[in-house]
Design an enzyme around this catalytic site. Structure first.
Site, PDB file in Angstrom:
ATOM      1  N   ALA A  53      54.066  57.044 -10.721  1.00 28.50           N
ATOM      2  CA  ALA A  53      55.244  56.356 -10.209  1.00 28.50           C
ATOM      3  C   ALA A  53      55.585  56.743  -8.774  1.00 28.50           C
ATOM      4  O   ALA A  53      56.210  55.964  -8.060  1.00 28.50           O
ATOM      5  CB  ALA A  53      56.432  56.610 -11.116  1.00 28.50           C
ATOM      6  N   THR A  54      55.186  57.924  -8.349  1.00 26.17           N
ATOM      7  CA  THR A  54      55.422  58.280  -6.943  1.00 26.17           C
ATOM      8  C   THR A  54      54.713  57.255  -6.058  1.00 26.17           C
ATOM      9  O   THR A  54      55.295  56.699  -5.123  1.00 26.17           O
ATOM     10  CB  THR A  54      54.901  59.704  -6.664  1.00 26.17           C
ATOM     11  OG1 THR A  54      55.642  60.615  -7.473  1.00 26.17           O
ATOM     12  CG2 THR A  54      55.044  60.075  -5.203  1.00 26.17           C
ATOM     13  N   ASN A 133      66.788  60.522 -14.079  1.00 27.71           N
ATOM     14  CA  ASN A 133      65.976  61.575 -14.701  1.00 27.71           C
ATOM     15  C   ASN A 133      66.762  62.838 -15.002  1.00 27.71           C
ATOM     16  O   ASN A 133      66.361  63.623 -15.846  1.00 27.71           O
ATOM     17  CB  ASN A 133      64.758  61.900 -13.834  1.00 27.71           C
ATOM     18  CG  ASN A 133      65.077  61.989 -12.366  1.00 27.71           C
ATOM     19  OD1 ASN A 133      65.687  61.082 -11.791  1.00 27.71           O
ATOM     20  ND2 ASN A 133      64.682  63.071 -11.738  1.00 27.71           N
ATOM     21  N   HIS A 183      52.604  59.345 -17.883  1.00 25.81           N
ATOM     22  CA  HIS A 183      52.891  60.609 -18.580  1.00 25.81           C
ATOM     23  C   HIS A 183      54.316  60.690 -19.084  1.00 25.81           C
ATOM     24  O   HIS A 183      54.625  61.512 -19.942  1.00 25.81           O
ATOM     25  CB  HIS A 183      52.520  61.826 -17.718  1.00 25.81           C
ATOM     26  CG  HIS A 183      53.383  62.059 -16.528  1.00 25.81           C
ATOM     27  ND1 HIS A 183      54.309  63.070 -16.477  1.00 25.81           N
ATOM     28  CD2 HIS A 183      53.460  61.429 -15.349  1.00 25.81           C
ATOM     29  CE1 HIS A 183      54.909  63.046 -15.299  1.00 25.81           C
ATOM     30  NE2 HIS A 183      54.416  62.057 -14.601  1.00 25.81           N
ATOM     31  N   THR A 221      38.565  53.149  -6.530  1.00 28.97           N
ATOM     32  CA  THR A 221      37.988  53.026  -7.868  1.00 28.97           C
ATOM     33  C   THR A 221      39.025  53.398  -8.920  1.00 28.97           C
ATOM     34  O   THR A 221      39.710  54.415  -8.787  1.00 28.97           O
ATOM     35  CB  THR A 221      36.753  53.942  -7.984  1.00 28.97           C
ATOM     36  OG1 THR A 221      35.810  53.503  -7.007  1.00 28.97           O
ATOM     37  CG2 THR A 221      36.135  53.880  -9.367  1.00 28.97           C
ATOM     38  N   CYS A 310      64.694  75.219  -5.842  1.00 25.28           N
ATOM     39  CA  CYS A 310      64.691  76.447  -5.071  1.00 25.28           C
ATOM     40  C   CYS A 310      64.237  76.137  -3.657  1.00 25.28           C
ATOM     41  O   CYS A 310      63.119  75.710  -3.439  1.00 25.28           O
ATOM     42  CB  CYS A 310      63.719  77.418  -5.721  1.00 25.28           C
ATOM     43  SG  CYS A 310      64.109  79.108  -5.398  1.00 25.28           S
TER      44      CYS A 310
HETATM   45  C1  LIG Z   1      62.784  58.604 -12.099  1.00 24.04           C
HETATM   46  C2  LIG Z   1      61.427  59.063 -11.673  1.00 24.04           C
HETATM   47  N1  LIG Z   1      60.763  58.402 -10.718  1.00 24.04           N
HETATM   48  C3  LIG Z   1      59.552  58.769 -10.294  1.00 24.04           C
HETATM   49  C4  LIG Z   1      58.920  59.874 -10.815  1.00 24.04           C
HETATM   50  C5  LIG Z   1      57.561  60.273 -10.311  1.00 24.04           C
HETATM   51  O1  LIG Z   1      56.577  59.881 -11.229  1.00 24.04           O
HETATM   52  P1  LIG Z   1      55.086  60.449 -11.185  1.00 24.04           P
HETATM   53  O2  LIG Z   1      55.163  61.832 -11.670  1.00 24.04           O
HETATM   54  O3  LIG Z   1      54.325  59.543 -12.090  1.00 24.04           O
HETATM   55  O4  LIG Z   1      54.604  60.346  -9.785  1.00 24.04           O
HETATM   56  C6  LIG Z   1      59.558  60.607 -11.828  1.00 24.04           C
HETATM   57  C7  LIG Z   1      58.919  61.811 -12.382  1.00 24.04           C
HETATM   58  O5  LIG Z   1      59.551  62.737 -12.832  1.00 24.04           O
HETATM   59  C8  LIG Z   1      60.851  60.195 -12.260  1.00 24.04           C
HETATM   60  O6  LIG Z   1      61.511  60.867 -13.212  1.00 24.04           O
END
Ligand SMILES: Cc1ncc(COP(=O)(O)O)c(C=O)c1O
Length: 366
Positions: A53-54, A133, A183, A221, A310
């Site tokens: 997701a990043t 989160n 994940h 890939t 931290c």
């Molecule tokens: C709300 C949210 N966005 C994005 C991410 C990032 O996802 P990834 O670890 O798949 O890059 C996270 C991961 O903790 C998340 O909680």
């Protein structure tokens, strides 16, 4: 996943031979499974696999801003987004784009009216997450999406934490781009996806150039075994979601009830309107207890975390709790519980005992 790590170790981009074609078929099946979880009607065109997701957030936000923003444009987001959204926006600010970071209320909700007011003629994108989160607040995505549609502005939603845990269906929701991570839904790490509504991809610039995979939006890939696992995880989540969400909500109630009974001075961070909160999330602060000290004491027995990060010598309290107006003392004392698929009522009771014992010990020291 295993066959694609051994006998079927083909490159999904190599369609000239049987191994490649097998891999490609497996990827397309996974694409359908991901699409089905999200409600996307056109998997082949609308699901782009990424490394997580990043990357999905980076691709969505930079991809749009850089293409549409040949003249720098304006983005609207909120202060409690994940860093993958906030730092992406900061990078774009350095490139000349403007970003509005909206406040949230004491429960962690952004106001649709504030989103509406923040949109200007040069706004290219609104990016608001589904569930937070740290505190689990589920944002009013439908209302926000309706407002963005009225203004003709594209809407990106980081749905990592909410998908499968709260109602979310792109066939009815006015969202254009959606980030998901494997994940976070029990698939393998290092893979994710970006839903790109039909017609939106043509307005985006790729982050990664090369072989033109994923309709040119994400060259490289594909990680076939991980994608296969991600697809299977999505299918499982779709089939279990309703019953599992009720179960998680009941476990959270048990956890909260147990903690309240055994330790006083407990504050819930985030909303107690449970219908608007991720069912597996509980974030609390204990009076007179430093969250870090509690985490250290529990680190071998209960897998909890705090929002604090931290930074050099100082402990910075969670920026999410701060944005909700929670004072530093209470933010320092915050502990985040994430209840998930593997957890049982007996484990919750055990966690209550362990946490209560440590809270009492730390308070006695202080
Ligand atoms: C709300 C949210 N966005 C994005 C991410 C990032 O996802 P990834 O670890 O798949 O890059 C996270 C991961 O903790 C998340 O909680």
């Amino acid at each position: 996943m295993l066959p694609y790590l051994s006998g079927k170790f083909g490159n999904a981009g190599s369609r000239s031979h049987i191994w490649g074609r097998h891999a490609a078929q497996a990827v397309e099946r996974a694409r359908q499974q991901v699409a089905q979880l999200l409600g996307a009607g056109d998997p082949a065109r609308e699901i782009v696999f990424t490394s997580g997701a990043t990357e999905s957030n980076n691709l969505a936000i930079k991809g749009l801003a850089r293409r549409l923003g040949k003249v720098p444009g304006h983005i609207v987001t909120q202060k409690t987004e994940h860093k993958a959204v906030l730092d992406t926006c900061k990078r774009l600010e350095n490139e000349g784009h403007r970003v509005t970071y909206l406040d949230v209320d004491g429960q962690g909700f952004v106001s649709p009216a504030a989103v509406s007011e923040a949109m200007h003629d040069d706004t290219v994108l609104v990016s608001i997450m589904l569930a937070n989160n740290e505190v689990g607040s589920v944002q009013p995505v439908e209302e926000i999406g309706t407002l963005t549609r009225e203004r003709g502005v594209l809407f990106h939603c980081d749905a990592v934490q909410g998908v499968g845990r709260t109602a979310f269906d792109v066939s009815v929701l006015p969202v254009d781009l959606v980030s998901v991570s494997s994940h976070k839904l029990y698939g393998p790490m290092g893979v994710g996806a970006l839903f790109v509504r039909r017609g939106v991809g043509a307005r985006m610039l790729a982050e990664m150039d090369g072989g033109g995979q994923e309709r040119g939006l994400r060259s490289g890939t594909l990680n076939v075994p991980a994608i296969v696992g991600f697809g299977a995880a999505c299918e499982l989540l779709s089939s279990e979601a309703d019953a599992e969400n009720v179960r998680l909500g009941a476990l959270r109630e048990r956890l909260l009830g147990g903690l309240r009974e055994s330790v006083g001075g407990l504050h819930i961070n985030g909303t107690t309107d449970w219908s608007r909160r991720h069912p597996g999330n509980l974030n609390v602060s204990f009076d007179g207890v430093d969250g870090e000290a509690l985490l250290v004491a529990l680190s071998r027995s209960v897998g909890v975390s705090s929002g604090a990060a931290c930074s050099s010598a100082t402990m910075e309290p969670s920026y999410v709790l701060r944005a909700m107006g929670i004072d530093d003392d209470r933010a320092h004392g915050s502990v985040r519980f994430g209840i998930g698929r593997g957890n049982t009522p007996a484990e919750i009771d055990q966690a209550v005992r362990l946490v209560a014992a440590q809270v009492q010990r730390i308070r006695a020291l202080g």
